[in-house]
Write a protein that holds these residues in place. Structure first.
Motif, short mmCIF file in Angstrom:
data_model
loop_
_atom_site.label_atom_id
_atom_site.label_comp_id
_atom_site.label_asym_id
_atom_site.label_seq_id
_atom_site.Cartn_x
_atom_site.Cartn_y
_atom_site.Cartn_z
N GLN A 79 0.83 -1.19 0.00
CA GLN A 79 0.00 0.00 0.00
C GLN A 79 0.87 1.25 0.00
O GLN A 79 2.02 1.24 0.43
N TYR A 80 0.26 2.33 -0.51
CA TYR A 80 0.94 3.62 -0.53
C TYR A 80 -0.10 4.70 -0.24
O TYR A 80 -1.20 4.69 -0.81
N GLY A 81 0.25 5.63 0.65
CA GLY A 81 -0.66 6.71 0.99
C GLY A 81 0.07 8.02 1.08
O GLY A 81 1.26 8.07 1.40
N VAL A 82 -0.64 9.12 0.78
CA VAL A 82 -0.04 10.45 0.86
C VAL A 82 -1.06 11.41 1.44
O VAL A 82 -2.25 11.34 1.15
N ARG A 83 -0.58 12.32 2.28
CA ARG A 83 -1.40 13.39 2.83
C ARG A 83 -0.70 14.71 2.52
O ARG A 83 0.43 14.94 2.93
N ASN A 84 -1.39 15.57 1.78
CA ASN A 84 -0.79 16.84 1.37
C ASN A 84 -0.90 17.89 2.47
O ASN A 84 -1.46 18.95 2.30
N SER A 85 -0.38 17.53 3.63
CA SER A 85 -0.34 18.46 4.75
C SER A 85 0.91 19.32 4.61
O SER A 85 1.64 19.24 3.62
N LYS A 86 1.16 20.16 5.59
CA LYS A 86 2.36 20.98 5.61
C LYS A 86 3.14 20.71 6.89
O LYS A 86 2.72 21.14 7.96
N PRO A 87 4.26 19.96 6.81
CA PRO A 87 4.85 19.38 5.59
C PRO A 87 4.06 18.16 5.12
O PRO A 87 3.32 17.57 5.90
N SER A 88 4.22 17.79 3.85
CA SER A 88 3.51 16.63 3.32
C SER A 88 4.07 15.35 3.91
O SER A 88 5.23 15.29 4.33
N PHE A 89 3.23 14.33 3.95
CA PHE A 89 3.61 13.05 4.55
C PHE A 89 3.19 11.92 3.61
O PHE A 89 2.10 11.93 3.06
N ASP A 90 4.08 10.95 3.42
CA ASP A 90 3.69 9.78 2.63
C ASP A 90 4.33 8.55 3.24
O ASP A 90 5.32 8.62 3.97
N LEU A 91 3.73 7.41 2.92
CA LEU A 91 4.21 6.15 3.48
C LEU A 91 3.95 5.00 2.52
O LEU A 91 2.87 4.92 1.91
N ALA A 92 4.92 4.13 2.35
CA ALA A 92 4.78 2.88 1.62
C ALA A 92 4.96 1.73 2.60
O ALA A 92 5.79 1.81 3.52
N ALA A 93 4.17 0.68 2.43
CA ALA A 93 4.24 -0.44 3.37
C ALA A 93 3.89 -1.73 2.66
O ALA A 93 3.21 -1.74 1.63
N ASP A 94 4.35 -2.82 3.23
CA ASP A 94 3.96 -4.15 2.74
C ASP A 94 3.68 -5.05 3.93
O ASP A 94 4.49 -5.13 4.86
N SER A 95 2.51 -5.70 3.91
CA SER A 95 2.08 -6.57 5.00
C SER A 95 1.76 -7.96 4.47
O SER A 95 0.71 -8.16 3.87
N PRO A 96 2.65 -8.92 4.63
CA PRO A 96 2.30 -10.31 4.32
C PRO A 96 1.44 -10.88 5.44
O PRO A 96 1.92 -11.11 6.55
N PHE A 97 0.16 -11.08 5.16
CA PHE A 97 -0.80 -11.50 6.17
C PHE A 97 -1.08 -12.99 5.97
O PHE A 97 -1.64 -13.40 4.95
N PHE A 98 -0.68 -13.81 6.94
CA PHE A 98 -0.85 -15.26 6.86
C PHE A 98 -2.13 -15.66 7.60
O PHE A 98 -2.30 -15.32 8.78
N PHE A 99 -3.00 -16.39 6.91
CA PHE A 99 -4.29 -16.80 7.45
C PHE A 99 -4.39 -18.32 7.39
O PHE A 99 -4.26 -18.91 6.31
N TYR A 100 -4.58 -18.95 8.54
CA TYR A 100 -4.72 -20.41 8.59
C TYR A 100 -6.15 -20.78 8.96
O TYR A 100 -6.62 -20.44 10.05
N GLN A 101 -6.84 -21.45 8.04
CA GLN A 101 -8.17 -21.98 8.32
C GLN A 101 -7.99 -23.39 8.88
O GLN A 101 -7.54 -24.30 8.18
N SER A 102 -8.29 -23.54 10.16
CA SER A 102 -8.05 -24.82 10.82
C SER A 102 -9.21 -25.78 10.57
O SER A 102 -10.30 -25.36 10.17
N PRO A 103 -9.01 -27.08 10.84
CA PRO A 103 -10.10 -28.05 10.73
C PRO A 103 -10.94 -28.15 11.99
O PRO A 103 -11.86 -28.97 12.07
#
Length: 270
Positions: free
Chosen positions: A54-78
């Motif tokens: 994901q990538y987000g930006v806020r045009n505030s003063k000063p401007s702020f932006d962030l890039a991130a990556d989240s590997p989300f592991f989901f286990y469906q159990s029996p």
């Protein structure tokens, strides 16, 4: 996820900019993170990877932006308990955040663990509950304290139509001087499949629920936007584009692009 742009350069001064990726209050869980997903449906037993760049930006003063990556592991159990189908989750997150002309930081955000249960109500309807938390961590992009999270929601998944609503209540676990309030998130999804394509809309809101100290400025926001997805067979990709339509105490509106890359890693044999 809440990404800590404060990283030793002045928490109070940056709070009005938004101390995390794009628009959200002090919620540890990134508002909108669960949108686009049939979160409470019951899947075949197995391990699934939902990678979320994901990538987000806020045009505030000063401007702020962030890039991130989240590997989300989901286990469906029996395992079933009282009709509830159990699942487990784990997710680290790596972020790069920047305040223009001030500083850039990179590192791992607080790691997420959770255990959930879903109930099949029949005719495509499911309800679910998840108890989770973010563990305390060191580093420029993590908080030194943790967070407990209670999540409940409803999913409808039938004939290519997906509707999901998720409510999240987060409570930071702090000792001494409190800097983080309790927070509430609401994520919404409505999409329809057309062959291999999926089209629809997502929306999310977040709000602080209290003031942890006298200097804290409570924040809230609401954002929405389109979703487009495609099923490649062995994996699925969904793209979400959102923008704030209302905000309080963030300085400026936020724009964000996020992807859900859904990959079955291992499925149990029948």
């Amino acid at each position: 996820m809440k990404f800590n742009i404060a990283f030793r350069i002045g928490f109070v001064g940056l709070t009005s900019v938004g101390t995390a990726m794009s628009a959200h209050a002090f919620s540890f869980l990134q508002p909108g993170f669960t949108t686009g997903l049939p979160l409470y449906a019951i899947f075949p037993e197995g391990l699934y990877l939902i990678n979320v760049p994901q990538y987000g930006v806020r045009n505030s003063k000063p401007s702020f932006d962030l890039a991130a990556d989240s590997p989300f592991f989901f286990y469906q159990s029996p395992f079933d308990i009282g009709g509830a189908h159990l699942n487990m989750q784990f997710s680290p997150t790596y972020t790069i955040s920047r305040v223009a002309g001030v500083a850039t930081a990179r590192g791992f955000y607080n790691t997420y663990f959770g255990i959930g249960a879903s109930w099949d109500l029949g005719n495509g309807w499911y309800i679910g509950n998840r108890f989770a938390g973010f563990i305390p961590q060191g580093g420029a992009e993590a908080y030194h304290f943790g967070d407990l999270e209670e999540r409940v929601g409803l999913t409808y998944l039938k004939d290519g139509l997906l509707f999901t609503i998720t409510a999240v209540l987060g409570e930071p676990i702090q000792s001494g001087f409190r800097t983080a309030p309790n927070a509430f998130n609401l994520d919404l999804t409505l999409t329809q499949q057309f062959g291999k394509w999926e089209l629809g809309a997502v929306a999310f809101g977040s709000t602080d629920l209290n003031k942890p100290n006298l200097t804290y400025a409570m924040q809230r926001q609401f954002a929405l936007g389109p979703l487009i997805g495609y099923d490649f067979g062995s994996f699925t990709v969904k793209l979400k584009f959102t923008t704030d339509v209302a905000q309080q105490n963030y300085g400026r509106y936020d724009r964000r692009v996020e992807a859900d890359m859904i990959i079955p890693v291992w499925l149990a044999q029948d």
